[in-house]
Design an enzyme around this catalytic site. Structure first.
Site, PDB file in Angstrom:
ATOM      1  N   SER A 249       6.096   7.379  13.226  1.00  0.00           N
ATOM      2  CA  SER A 249       6.046   6.081  12.555  1.00  0.00           C
ATOM      3  C   SER A 249       6.709   4.951  13.335  1.00  0.00           C
ATOM      4  CB  SER A 249       6.734   6.245  11.211  1.00  0.00           C
ATOM      5  OG  SER A 249       7.176   5.029  10.714  1.00  0.00           O
TER       6      SER A 249
ATOM      7  N   ARG B 215       8.664   2.921  11.665  1.00  0.00           N
ATOM      8  CA  ARG B 215       9.770   2.501  10.792  1.00  0.00           C
ATOM      9  C   ARG B 215      11.061   2.285  11.583  1.00  0.00           C
ATOM     10  NH1 ARG B 215       9.221   8.433   8.171  1.00  0.00           N
ATOM     11  NH2 ARG B 215       7.134   7.615   8.007  1.00  0.00           N
TER      12      ARG B 215
ATOM     13  N   ASP C 272       0.800  -1.232   0.000  1.00  0.00           N
ATOM     14  CA  ASP C 272       0.000   0.000   0.000  1.00  0.00           C
ATOM     15  C   ASP C 272       0.836   1.288   0.000  1.00  0.00           C
ATOM     16  OD1 ASP C 272       1.043  -0.319   2.529  1.00  0.00           O
ATOM     17  OD2 ASP C 272      -0.850  -0.166   3.597  1.00  0.00           O
ATOM     18  N   HIS C 273       2.066   1.221   0.515  1.00  0.00           N
ATOM     19  CA  HIS C 273       2.826   2.469   0.704  1.00  0.00           C
ATOM     20  C   HIS C 273       3.606   2.918  -0.526  1.00  0.00           C
ATOM     21  CE1 HIS C 273       1.888   2.072   4.934  1.00  0.00           C
ATOM     22  NE2 HIS C 273       2.597   3.137   5.242  1.00  0.00           N
TER      23      HIS C 273
ATOM     24  N   ARG D 289      -1.519  12.604  10.140  1.00  0.00           N
ATOM     25  CA  ARG D 289      -0.252  13.280  10.458  1.00  0.00           C
ATOM     26  C   ARG D 289      -0.088  14.503   9.576  1.00  0.00           C
ATOM     27  NH1 ARG D 289       3.030   7.891  11.484  1.00  0.00           N
ATOM     28  NH2 ARG D 289       2.216   7.752  13.594  1.00  0.00           N
TER      29      ARG D 289
ATOM     30  N   ASP E  93       3.322  -1.004  11.600  1.00  0.00           N
ATOM     31  CA  ASP E  93       2.883   0.320  11.187  1.00  0.00           C
ATOM     32  C   ASP E  93       2.211   0.961  12.382  1.00  0.00           C
ATOM     33  OD1 ASP E  93       2.251   1.918   8.426  1.00  0.00           O
ATOM     34  OD2 ASP E  93       0.808   2.329  10.019  1.00  0.00           O
TER      35      ASP E  93
HETATM   36  C1  MIC Z   1       3.227   6.536   8.537  1.00  0.00           C
HETATM   37  O1  MIC Z   1       2.023   6.793   8.590  1.00  0.00           O
HETATM   38  O2  MIC Z   1       4.106   7.316   8.946  1.00  0.00           O
HETATM   39  C2  MIC Z   1       3.662   5.200   7.972  1.00  0.00           C
HETATM   40  C3  MIC Z   1       4.328   5.436   6.700  1.00  0.00           C
HETATM   41  O3  MIC Z   1       2.533   4.393   7.726  1.00  0.00           O
HETATM   42  C4  MIC Z   1       4.586   4.539   8.988  1.00  0.00           C
HETATM   43  C5  MIC Z   1       5.232   3.307   8.546  1.00  0.00           C
HETATM   44  C6  MIC Z   1       6.413   3.520   7.679  1.00  0.00           C
HETATM   45  O4  MIC Z   1       7.156   4.473   7.844  1.00  0.00           O
HETATM   46  O5  MIC Z   1       6.610   2.643   6.834  1.00  0.00           O
HETATM   47  C7  MIC Z   1       3.961   4.268  10.335  1.00  0.00           C
HETATM   48  O6  MIC Z   1       3.080   5.002  10.715  1.00  0.00           O
HETATM   49  O7  MIC Z   1       4.378   3.371  11.054  1.00  0.00           O
HETATM   50 FE1  SF4 Z   2      -0.664   4.770   5.072  1.00  0.00          FE
HETATM   51 FE2  SF4 Z   2       0.451   5.534   7.383  1.00  0.00          FE
HETATM   52 FE3  SF4 Z   2      -1.009   7.228   5.896  1.00  0.00          FE
HETATM   53 FE4  SF4 Z   2      -2.186   5.260   7.122  1.00  0.00          FE
HETATM   54  S1  SF4 Z   2      -1.114   6.963   8.077  1.00  0.00           S
HETATM   55  S2  SF4 Z   2      -2.561   5.904   5.032  1.00  0.00           S
HETATM   56  S3  SF4 Z   2      -0.696   3.618   6.979  1.00  0.00           S
HETATM   57  S4  SF4 Z   2       0.916   6.299   5.364  1.00  0.00           S
END
Ligand code: MIC
Ligand code: SF4
Length: 766
Positions: free
Chosen positions: A654, A656, A97-98, A453, A162
């Site tokens: 995140s 990550r 999805d990312h 976010r 995630d």
């Molecule tokens: C996000 O919303 O910041 C992400 C991208 O979904 C991350 C995961 C990632 O950095 O791969 C998260 O929230 O954990």
């Molecule tokens: Fe994807 Fe993270 Fe955004 Fe949710 S908050 S849509 S998991 S990047």
């Protein structure tokens, strides 16, 4: 292990079978009734007799499932591969999805993504097949929506790589976001280790109506608790107001609970959850849950007197809650929508909106879309068009197919909206705005989203973009007005016939009357025996790289470490390891280390007194000014080990683990901050970096640019005991300060072994 497109009822019955006995025993042990989170956690304890002191003890738990998204799954699978096992020990799924970039529209963008990410998708599909994991192809939707639709069940416990995994709390389960190394523990058959949480209760009274949406509940909670207020806690929602919120609305609230740092959030099982289960084809799950319903919510005594059982209780009256909008730059900066115009004027923020975006894992349910579409439909009939670029991302293939069938996508398209792929897209910086004529990069501009976010650069990589998060219905209203200075309830908009029109109250449907249309089948089950499958990682690939083990601690104190970066203010995972264009290197540790600390604001001033540009610092080797990733590489190559200094809530955001692996790979040994976000702190420990917090937060100011840092007494690292840090000034003067750590006995072994993975490898080999 068979991993299907849904959770088998046998697994669910197995979880429910132990509820009676374990909950009964725990009530006796504590001599009191239990909250919902306690019940679910107790039912998943690895051993029932563990010490369970809130906010103190680390406990071992046995989650029911693991879910991973493509941007974090790569590193998790690469770690799993080094463990030498033949298959995953707990049902595991990978969701693509990312990595899909939003550029033109859903169909074209998906084709481009399949092409540009082919190597990574092939890796994830083959590694899943090889080790018995389920694989959700690109286009299937955002991980948390797919999990809610297919795998979640009341009373379950899952972990996901995630931070928005808590979305599943809407169905009444404990769903926690973790780093990849935590996932690997569970995939390799070990328990998952976490601090026994504190509990925050949120009592909801009244009921939502008018323009106020579930999103407003969490926007308000974020204002009350701020980005750190939920750290180490599970947030439990209850009260008559909770019963009036749909299951997907509850998921929205739990999802964005990630923004207050909570371990997770959860609602009790009720009719709305049963309705959702049935509508998504899971009647048998609803029946099984109904049979144990009393165990799937807090005990009555707790609900009657919450103050006696939660560490903190907040009350929100939904009757008086108004539509909110939060931002820019931080998700807890809240105000009423009606007040934003005046605030924007006072702050000199542009009023004009350059783009409006609906979707993300937070807000892309059928109900969300129907409410926003009701406004869109009425607006088109009244001669209005979107005054700004309007982008819609459906959360899953199932939602996309259903809203297309029900004519809702057409409602948005009539206003000029573009429908993007079922993916994260602009929510994670996968948004190429270069084609847009209405926005020049680097110019201050405002966007409104239904996401969660809004850190700088998050959506389009442009630090000048001010992002505000709100509900989908407010996003659409603001898009129609084109300005932040608009109150959807009281203001009017001029239509194409020069008339002033007002917007009616949004109306939505909780669930589709015709049921969900599953859309295209995007799930790939693993073969019964995957041992013959070849998982290929080309040694010349620039996107994937096999991992080498981090070296164990050599038994000596750390001496003479320069400070690579001392960050000032926000130091989120987006500042540490930016996403967007860097997502393509998530499977290649060396290459992704090229983004290390690019967003960090250097706390020091340059020799001439001026500020450093964001992402730059000074080399202690030769005095040159370099980008942090280059400086880290230069230290690494010179064999220099170093320290990173953070401010409050370091690693917010995140899950990550790249934010911990990159510094470790580049010779970082220690992170000292005023405080840490939970997942990041665990990720640091897991990768063998030592996270410490200043016992006196003012000591942050003691650290100078040219100082050297030493850690004393590492051989005696003991849970609950402080660590002495020595700061040596360029004048040779030495200051000793005290720092705290949160290592448990077991976690100290991770540090000693060089990483937690090294311990797993030793155990699976033995
Ligand atoms: C996000 O919303 O910041 C992400 C991208 O979904 C991350 C995961 C990632 O950095 O791969 C998260 O929230 O954990
Ligand atoms: Fe994807 Fe993270 Fe955004 Fe949710 S908050 S849509 S998991 S990047």
């Amino acid at each position: 292990m068979t991993v299907a497109a849904s959770t088998p009822i046998e697994l669910i019955n197995g979880v429910y079978a132990t509820l009676d006995e374990r909950i009964g025993a725990a009530r006796e042990r504590f001599g009191r009734p239990l909250t919902l989170a306690e019940k679910i956690l107790i039912n998943h304890l690895d051993a029932p007799d563990q010490e369970l002191e809130r906010g103190e003890s680390y406990v071992d738990l046995r989650p029911d499932r693991v879910a991973m998204q493509d941007a974090t799954a790569q590193m998790a699978w690469l770690q799993f591969m080094t463990a030498g096992l033949d298959e995953v020990q707990v049902p595991t799924t990978t969701h693509c999805d990312h990595l899909i970039q939003a550029r033109e529209d859903g169909k074209k963008d998906l084709m481009v993504a399949v092409d540009t990410n082919q190597e990574v998708y092939d890796f994830l599909e083959s590694v899943s097949a090889r080790f018995g994991g389920g694989f959700w192809k690109p286009g299937s939707g955002i991980i948390h929506q797919v999990v809610l639709e297919q795998y979640a069940f009341p009373g379950a416990m899952i972990i996901g790589t995630d931070s928005h995994t808590p979305n599943g709390g809407g169905i009444g389960m404990i769903a926690v976001g973790v780093g990849g190394a935590d996932a690997v523990d569970v995939m390799t058959g070990f328990p998952w280790n976490v601090k026994w949480p504190k509990l925050i209760g949120v009592r909801l009274t009244g009921s939502l109506s008018g323009w106020t949406a579930p999103k407003d509940v969490i926007l308000k909670v974020a204002e009350i608790l701020t980005v750190t207020g939920g750290t180490g806690a599970i947030v439990e929602y209850f009260g008559e107001g909770a019963n009036n919120i749909s299951c997907t609305g509850k998921a929205t609230i739990c999802n964005m609970g990630a923004e207050i740092g909570a371990t997770t959030s959860v609602f009790g099982y009720d009719d709305s959850v049963a309705r959702y289960l049935k509508s998504t084809g899971r009647e048998a799950v609803a029946d099984a849950a109904n049979a144990v319903a009393r165990h799937l919510r807090a005990d009555d005594e707790v609900l009657a007197n919450p103050e006696a059982y939660y560490d903190q209780v907040i009350e929100i009256n939904l009757d008086t809650l108004t539509p909110h909008i939060n931002g820019p730059h931080t998700p807890d900066l809240a105000r009423e929508v009606a007040a934003l115009g005046a605030e924007a004027k006072a702050n000199g923020w542009p009023l004009e909106i350059s783009a409006a975006l609906i979707g993300s894992c937070t807000n892309s349910s059928y109900e969300d879309i129907t409410r926003a579409a009701s406004i869109a439909r009425e607006a088109a009939a009244k001669g209005l068009k979107s005054k700004t670029r309007l982008l819609i991302t459906p959360g899953s293939e199932q939602v996309r197919a259903t809203i297309e069938r029900d004519g809702l996508l057409a409602d948005f398209e009539a206003l000029g909206a573009v429908v993007l792929a079922n993916a994260c897209g602009p929510c994670i910086g996968q948004w190429d705005r270069s084609e847009e004529t209405d926005h020049e990069r680097g110019t201050t501009n405002v966007i409104v989203t239904s996401y969660n976010r809004n850190f700088p650069k998050r959506n389009d990589g442009d630090a000048e973009t001010l992002a505000f998060v709100t509900s989908p219905e407010t996003v659409i209203a603001l898009a129609l007005a084109g300005t932040l200075d608009f109150d959807p309830i009281n203001d009017t908009i001029t239509n194409d016939a020069d008339e002033e029109v007002s917007l009616s109250t949004p109306v939505g449907l909780e669930l589709p009357e015709l049921g969900f249309d599953p859309g295209e089948n995007t799930f790939v089950a693993p073969p019964a025996d995957g041992s013959g499958i070849d998982v290929r990682v080309s040694p010349t690939s620039d996107r994937l790289q096999l991992l080498e083990a981090f070296v164990p601690w050599d038994g000596n104190d750390y001496e003479d470490l320069p400070v690579l970066v001392k960050a000032q203010g926000k130091f989120t995972t987006d500042h540490i390891s930016m996403a967007g264009p860097w997502l393509k290197y998530r499977g290649h540790l060396e290459n992704i280390s090229g983004n290390l600390y690019l967003g960090a604001v250097n706390a020091f001033a340059q020799a001439d007194g001026s500020e450093y540009e964001v992402g730059f610092g000074k080399s202690q080797v030769d005095g040159s000014i370099k980008l942090f990733p280059e400086l880290a590489k230069h230290y690494h190559e010179a064999g220099v080990q170093w320290v990173v200094i953070g401010d409050e809530n370091m690693g917010e955001g995140s899950s990550r683990e790249h934010a911990a692996m990159e510094p470790r790979f580049r010779n970082g040994l220690v992170a000292i901050a005023r405080s840490f976000a939970r997942i990041h702190e665990t990720n640091l420990k897991k990768q063998g970096m030592v996270p410490l917090t200043f016992a006196d937060p003012a000591d942050y100011d003691q650290i100078g640019e040219d100082d050297r840092i030493a850690l004393r007494g590492l051989a005696d690292l003991t849970p609950g005991q402080q660590v002495t840090v020595e700061i040596t000034k360029p004048s040779a003067e030495t200051i000793s300060i005290l720092t705290d750590h949160t290592y448990s006995e077991d976690q100290i072994e991770w540090f000693k072994a060089g990483s937690a993975l090294n311990i797993i490898k030793a155990r699976t080999a033995g």
